[in-house]
Design an enzyme around this catalytic site. Structure first.
Site, PDB file in Angstrom:
ATOM      1  N   GLU A  67      49.745 -10.385 -14.859  1.00  0.00           N
ATOM      2  CA  GLU A  67      48.502 -11.112 -15.105  1.00  0.00           C
ATOM      3  C   GLU A  67      47.842 -10.648 -16.404  1.00  0.00           C
ATOM      4  O   GLU A  67      47.353 -11.457 -17.196  1.00  0.00           O
ATOM      5  CB  GLU A  67      47.534 -10.914 -13.935  1.00  0.00           C
ATOM      6  N   CYS A  90      46.834  -8.090  -7.480  1.00  0.00           N
ATOM      7  CA  CYS A  90      46.442  -6.819  -6.861  1.00  0.00           C
ATOM      8  C   CYS A  90      44.919  -6.718  -6.769  1.00  0.00           C
ATOM      9  O   CYS A  90      44.176  -7.294  -7.568  1.00  0.00           O
ATOM     10  CB  CYS A  90      47.022  -5.648  -7.615  1.00  0.00           C
ATOM     11  N   ALA A 169      84.009  -8.727  -2.008  1.00  0.00           N
ATOM     12  CA  ALA A 169      84.935  -9.753  -2.506  1.00  0.00           C
ATOM     13  C   ALA A 169      86.059  -9.869  -1.488  1.00  0.00           C
ATOM     14  O   ALA A 169      86.734  -8.875  -1.187  1.00  0.00           O
ATOM     15  CB  ALA A 169      85.480  -9.370  -3.874  1.00  0.00           C
ATOM     16  N   ARG A 199      74.270  -6.569 -10.504  1.00  0.00           N
ATOM     17  CA  ARG A 199      74.062  -5.133 -10.744  1.00  0.00           C
ATOM     18  C   ARG A 199      72.866  -4.889 -11.655  1.00  0.00           C
ATOM     19  O   ARG A 199      72.071  -3.979 -11.418  1.00  0.00           O
ATOM     20  CB  ARG A 199      75.313  -4.530 -11.385  1.00  0.00           C
ATOM     21  N   THR A 211      86.057   4.975  -1.695  1.00  0.00           N
ATOM     22  CA  THR A 211      86.179   4.032  -2.811  1.00  0.00           C
ATOM     23  C   THR A 211      86.178   4.766  -4.145  1.00  0.00           C
ATOM     24  O   THR A 211      86.943   4.434  -5.052  1.00  0.00           O
ATOM     25  CB  THR A 211      85.032   3.006  -2.762  1.00  0.00           C
ATOM     26  N   ASP A 215      89.548   4.197  -6.246  1.00  0.00           N
ATOM     27  CA  ASP A 215      89.420   3.245  -7.354  1.00  0.00           C
ATOM     28  C   ASP A 215      89.021   3.885  -8.675  1.00  0.00           C
ATOM     29  O   ASP A 215      89.215   3.282  -9.732  1.00  0.00           O
ATOM     30  CB  ASP A 215      88.379   2.178  -7.013  1.00  0.00           C
ATOM     31  N   ARG A 222      78.764  -4.385 -17.630  1.00  0.00           N
ATOM     32  CA  ARG A 222      79.569  -4.468 -18.853  1.00  0.00           C
ATOM     33  C   ARG A 222      79.511  -5.848 -19.498  1.00  0.00           C
ATOM     34  O   ARG A 222      80.428  -6.258 -20.209  1.00  0.00           O
ATOM     35  CB  ARG A 222      81.019  -4.065 -18.541  1.00  0.00           C
ATOM     36  N   GLY A 312      83.330   1.184   0.373  1.00  0.00           N
ATOM     37  CA  GLY A 312      84.400   0.329   0.854  1.00  0.00           C
ATOM     38  C   GLY A 312      84.101  -0.194   2.251  1.00  0.00           C
ATOM     39  O   GLY A 312      82.942  -0.267   2.676  1.00  0.00           O
TER      40      GLY A 312
END
Length: 375
Positions: A67, A90, A169, A199, A211, A215, A222, A312
Site C-alpha cells: 500500500e 494492516c 513427477a 522453486r 534422495t 541423486d 536454473r 523421495g
C-alpha cells in the site's frame, strides 16, 4: 469510479483490477520474509474510464508494504481514488503507521479487498479503520484466488507452520524413479522449467537423505534471470550422512543448505559439513525419524512460509501420514518405467481426502494437476 456504472459492470472492473493486483504480487512471492507478498493498485476515473495511477508490491524483505509503495507512486492522484488490495490492509502499529491509516490519510475513497487477514492484530480491524473514516469497502473479491496465492502466509498465521507443497513427477505407470539409477528424467524440458518457477516462489526445497545420496541434486533455480531466486535447501538427515563432497555441501556458501539432524548423528561428518558452510537445524527423533511437526514449527519461526517437498517416496509418505501436506502438485510424463520402478505414494486416482483440484495444465507432452487443502 463512474457513479452511473451498473453494479454488474462495477463487479467486472473490480475483479479485473484485483486479478491484476494478484499477478503483480507474484513478482516477490517467496522474497518477503515473514510478511506476505501483497499487491496494491490505485485506480481513479480519468473521465473516460478507470486508469491505474499507482502500483505497489511488498518489497523484498517485507518492507515497505504494498500500500505504501502504491500510494507513493500515485502521489496526489490517490485522493478520491480506489485502492485494490490482495490482502486486508494492516491495522497494527510498528515503526510505521498501519496501511489502513495510510489509505485514509491519502484520501482514498474506496477500497476493494480480496483475502481477509487471519492475523488477530489485523483480522477485521483494517477494514474497520477504513469504514470508520467513511471509506466505502468491498471485501472478498476473488477471495479464493487470493487465499490460494497467499496460502503460505495463511498457514503460518493459522497453523503456525509453513505451507507444505508436495511436488512429484510421475511416470505413466505411477512411478517416481527407477531403483538403483538415481535421478531419471520423467517429464520433459517445459515441465522441468515450470518446477524451477515453483522453486523460485518458495522459501525452501526439502528432500530426504535417501534422495540426497542417490541423486546428488543441486536443488537450485536454473532459469535464466532467476538464478538469484534459489531458496534454501533442506535435507532430512537424522544421522548426518550427507557427504561434504556432495553438490549441496559444495554450494552451501552460495545458496543456504540446512541439515535437519538429530543428536545421534555423526559428529565428525557434521564438523566437516559445517566447515563447508552447511547450517544445522536442531531436531528431535520420533519413531526413528526426524520429528516433522516440530521441524516445521522451527522453520516458521525462522520466517519461512512455503516449503516444497521434492523427494523421495519415504519423505513424501512421512509428510502425508502426518497430515502435514497442504498442496499436492503432480507432473505426469507419457512414458512408463516398468516393474523396477519406485511407486509413488499418491496419484491422480488416489489423492487423500480433504483435497480439492484447483488447476490443471499441459506442458509439452506432460500434464500437471494441483490440489489444495482448505486452511
Amino acid at each position: 469510479m463512474a457513479r452511473d456504472m451498473s453494479a454488474s459492470e462495477q463487479d467486472r472492473i473490480d475483479q479485473r483490477y484485483i486479478a491484476a493486483a494478484l499477478r503483480l504480487s507474484r513478482k516477490h512471492l517467496g522474497l518477503t520474509s515473514t510478511n506476505p507478498a501483497v499487491g496494491t493498485l490505485i485506480v481513479r476515473d480519468s473521465g473516460s474510464g478507470p486508469v491505474i495511477v499507482g502500483r505497489g508490491v511488498t518489497a523484498i524483505g517485507g518492507r515497505p508494504h504494498a500500500e505504501a509503495e502504491a500510494l507513493a507512486e500515485a502521489g496526489d492522484l490517490a485522493r478520491g481514488a480506489t485502492a485494490y488490495v490482495t490482502l486486508e490492509p494492516c491495522a497494527h502499529h510498528g515503526r510505521t503507521p498501519p496501511c489502513a491509516n495510510a489509505l485514509v490519510n491519502a484520501g482514498i475513497t474506496r477500497v476493494v479487498g480480496a483475502a481477509s487477514d487471519p492475523d488477530p492484530r489485523v483480522s477485521g480491524k483494517g477494514y474497520a479503520i477504513l469504514r470508520g473514516a467513511g471509506i466505502e469497502v468491498k471485501e472478498a473479491v476473488l477471495a479464493r484466488e487470493a487465499a490460494d496465492q497467499l496460502a503460505g502466509y495463511m498457514n503460518r498465521s493459522v497453523r503456525k507452520r509453513p505451507e507444505v507443497i508436495l511436488k512429484l513427477a510421475l511416470s505413466a505407470d505411477g512411478m517416481i524413479g527407477r531403483r538403483g539409477q538415481g535421478q531419471i528424467e520423467i517429464t520433459g524440458q517445459v515441465a522441468r522449467r515450470q518446477v524451477h518457477v515453483m522453486r523460485a516462489e518458495t522459501d525452501a526445497i526439502l528432500v530426504g537423505i535417501g534422495t540426497a545420496l542417490a541423486d546428488d541434486p543441486e536443488l537450485t533455480v536454473r532459469l535464466p534471470g532467476f538464478r538469484n531466486r534459489s531458496p534454501a535447501r533442506i535435507v532430512l538427515d537424522r544421522l548426518t550422512r550427507l557427504p561434504a563432497t556432495s553438490k549441496l555441501a559444495r554450494s552451501a556458501h552460495d545458496v543456504p543448505v540446512l541439515v535437519a539432524a538429530c543428536p545421534e548423528g555423526d559428529p565428525s561428518n557434521r564438523a566437516e559439513l559445517e566447515r563447508a558452510g552447511v547450517k544445522f537445524l536442531a531436531t528431535e527423533t520420533y519413531d526413528g525419524r526426524v520429528a516433522l511437526p516440530e521441524l516445521l514449527e522451527d522453520l516458521a519461526n525462522q520466517g519461512m512460509s512455503r516449503i516444497i517437498v521434492e523427494g523421495g517416496a519415504d519423505t513424501a509418505r512421512a509428510f502425508l501420514d502426518e497430515g502435514l501436506v497442504d498442496r499436492i502438485a503432480l507432473f505426469s510424463g507419457p512414458e512408463a518405467i516398468g516393474p523396477d520402478g519406485i511407486a509413488a505414494p499418491i496419484g491422480r486416482d488416489h489423492i487423500p481426502a480433504g483435497f480439492s483440484l484447483v488447476r490443471e495444465a499441459r506442458f509439452g507432452e506432460d500434464t500437471f494437476a494441483e490440489w489444495i487443502r482448505e486452511i
